[in-house]
Design a protein around this motif. Structure first.
Motif, PDB file in Angstrom:
ATOM      1  N   HIS A  99       0.473  -0.971  -0.138  1.00 37.28           N
ATOM      2  CA  HIS A  99      -0.094   0.184   0.203  1.00 37.28           C
ATOM      3  C   HIS A  99       0.967   1.032   0.045  1.00 37.28           C
ATOM      4  O   HIS A  99       1.938   1.177   0.956  1.00 37.28           O
ATOM      5  N   VAL A 100       0.116   2.175  -0.796  1.00 44.15           N
ATOM      6  CA  VAL A 100       1.118   3.474  -0.896  1.00 44.15           C
ATOM      7  C   VAL A 100      -0.094   4.988  -0.182  1.00 44.15           C
ATOM      8  O   VAL A 100      -0.914   4.407  -0.075  1.00 44.15           O
ATOM      9  N   PHE A 101       0.599   5.622   0.342  1.00 42.77           N
ATOM     10  CA  PHE A 101      -0.235   6.398   1.404  1.00 42.77           C
ATOM     11  C   PHE A 101       0.553   8.219   0.415  1.00 42.77           C
ATOM     12  O   PHE A 101       1.653   8.273   0.815  1.00 42.77           O
ATOM     13  N   TRP A 102      -0.595   9.263   0.110  1.00 38.76           N
ATOM     14  CA  TRP A 102      -0.004  10.449  -0.259  1.00 38.76           C
ATOM     15  C   TRP A 102      -0.569  11.655   0.717  1.00 38.76           C
ATOM     16  O   TRP A 102      -1.830  11.914   1.073  1.00 38.76           O
ATOM     17  N   ALA A 103       0.123  12.319   1.373  1.00 35.79           N
ATOM     18  CA  ALA A 103      -0.390  13.492   1.846  1.00 35.79           C
ATOM     19  C   ALA A 103       0.635  14.778   1.813  1.00 35.79           C
ATOM     20  O   ALA A 103       1.862  14.780   1.644  1.00 35.79           O
TER      21      ALA A 103
END
Length: 493
Positions: free
Chosen positions: A362-366
């Motif tokens: 999983h990747v997450f961006w912010a």
């Protein structure tokens, strides 16, 4: 730089606007060359494996409501170019304390139903906009160049009257609950403005409406796929895209009839030198860049454990708390201050696009908005804000990569001080962007036009700044009153 023959037009900058302008010029039969200083085209649409092979991170733009609604990209026909838009079940969510959340879905009715007592007011506010959605978007993106259809005059007029005030006025005028007020404020905060300023209501309205009009999709495999499709289309029409070349002097293109610049206004002035008169130079010196961003990309061991299950199905999450907290989170960077409770704009790509990571990954961006040019590391504040609404989030982190505001500018020179909008989207600067003249694309250098987000209609991936500039160039330089349509993708049959 080697050039295979003399081009009819040169485009400096291979971001979405530069590539869009190049495609419009190529459609008119011009031989186009695009020149990009970076090693890859795309500008803010670049996708990179920042930490581990197979984990694809969009460094800047990732969610594309304006691309889905843009007249340019509709004409470009993404599907025929192999670009697939993927839509999350929930367009965007706004978590609140106590495990609550407000969510926006593609369906206006389902969104209104989820807002309880504010449902009727939500329908009243957004219903007419959605009914005339494409005309509203077209006018918003092309109002200086095209007439508004008579059928939508009322809807656009109502939009304009509600758009001019600030988001607090709009939220309190229509809604009673903290959930509905926070939902529209979270959308408005994309504009990187102090939310007490005029026009922030308009940002909330436009972005809120697009959720029900064309959705808030991601591009399967990463935003780079859109940039690559645009480059391929340019090359199929005999054009070329040259990377790794920095332009410092416009005299390099003497003899080329048209030059489009997907750059900052200051970069144009520097490249033009003494060809720019002092009045224009003074106006450019007054052009204001807004807050910067601090960006984090994560690799996670599992999806973010949001307390509210509906947030787990969202593509975009506005992590900020109530309307009042959202406004406080945005007023701080606008005033040059840091805050320990920032407005966090987060995206969970692998919820809807598993191709972004290896199986099970999983990747997450912010990112958060920070004072212009700030090099302060705000990783702790961002992760604490997410942990507030997703207890256990920190335990899912495998690895992270960060970019502060100066590093964002180093990655893309158009992001001055970390400002990813290429200039503050204030009321004044949206009316006179970047200088107060009717034709803001035209520069004092004959045949040279600004085509970046520093021109109308401003920031976002819609391609319209480049398309509008190319249309002006075709009319003024080549006398084309009727601009040819974009050429379709070659048949694969």
């Amino acid at each position: 730089m080697a050039v295979n023959g003399r081009p009819d037009a040169v485009v400096v900058g291979a971001g979405p606007n530069g590539l869009a302008g190049a495609l419009r010029l190529a459609a008119a039969g011009l031989r186009v060359q695009v020149v990009e200083h970076a090693s890859r085209p795309g500008g803010g649409m670049r996708t990179e494996e920042l930490m581990r092979p197979g984990y694809r991170h969009d460094v800047c733009s990732i969610v594309h409501p304006m691309a889905a609604a843009s007249p340019f990209f509709q004409e470009f026909d993404l599907a025929s170019r192999g670009v697939r838009l993927v839509h999350p079940e929930v367009c965007y969510a706004h978590p609140l304390d106590g495990g609550r959340a407000s969510v926006s879905r593609r369906s206006l009715e389902e969104t209104a139903d989820g807002l309880g007592p504010d449902g009727p007011a939500y329908r009243q506010l957004f219903g007419p906009l959605v009914e005339h959605g494409q005309d509203v978007v077209d006018y918003f993106l092309t109002s200086r160049l095209r007439r508004l259809p008579t059928r939508s005059v009322g809807a656009v007029t109502r939009f304009a009257l509600n758009a001019l005030p600030n988001i607090r006025w709009l939220a309190h005028r229509y809604f009673q609950t903290d959930g509905a007020r926070a939902l529209i404020a979270g959308a408005a905060a994309h504009g990187m403005l102090d939310l007490s300023r005029p026009l922030t209501a308009g940002l909330g309205l436009v972005l809120g409406m697009t959720a029900h009009h064309g959705g808030w999709p991601l591009i399967e495999g990463g935003s780079q796929n859109l940039a690559d499709a645009m480059v391929t289309a340019i090359e199929q029409q005999g054009g070329e895209v040259v990377t790794g070349h920095t332009v410092t002097d416009l005299r390099e293109f003497d003899g080329v009839p048209v030059v489009l610049l997907d750059t900052t206004p200051r970069a144009f002035v520097d490249m033009a030198g003494d060809r720019v008169h002092e009045g224009y130079r003074r106006w450019v010196s007054r052009y204001k860049h807004g807050p910067g961003v601090f960006k984090i990309d994560w690799i996670l061991s599992e999806p973010v454990p949001w307390a509210n299950p509906e947030v787990r199905r969202a593509g975009t999450i506005h992590v900020a708390g109530t309307l009042e907290e959202t406004m406080a989170g945005e007023s701080a960077p606008a005033a040059g201050r840091d805050t320990d409770r920032p407005y966090v704009l987060a995206v969970q790509p692998t919820v809807v696009d598993p191709t972004r990571a290896p199986a099970g990954g999983h990747v997450f961006w912010a990112y958060v908005h920070v004072p212009h040019g700030s090099d302060v590391d705000v990783t702790g504040a961002i992760e604490a804000q997410i942990e507030r609404f997703a207890p256990g989030f920190r335990d899912t982190i495998v690895e992270r990569a960060t970019k502060n505001a100066p590093q964002m500018q180093a990655w893309n020179p158009n992001h001055v001080g970390g400002d990813i909008s290429n200039g503050e989207a204030s009321l004044l600067q949206m009316l006179a962007r970047p200088v107060p003249r009717w034709n803001t694309y035209k520069t004092p250098v004959p045949g040279t036009y600004l085509a970046s987000a520093a021109t109308p209609p401003g920031p976002a991936v819609h391609g319209m700044c480049g398309d509008n500039a190319a249309r002006v160039a075709l009319r003024e330089v080549f006398g084309l009153r009727h601009v040819p349509p974009l050429r379709p993708a070659p048949s694969t049959a």
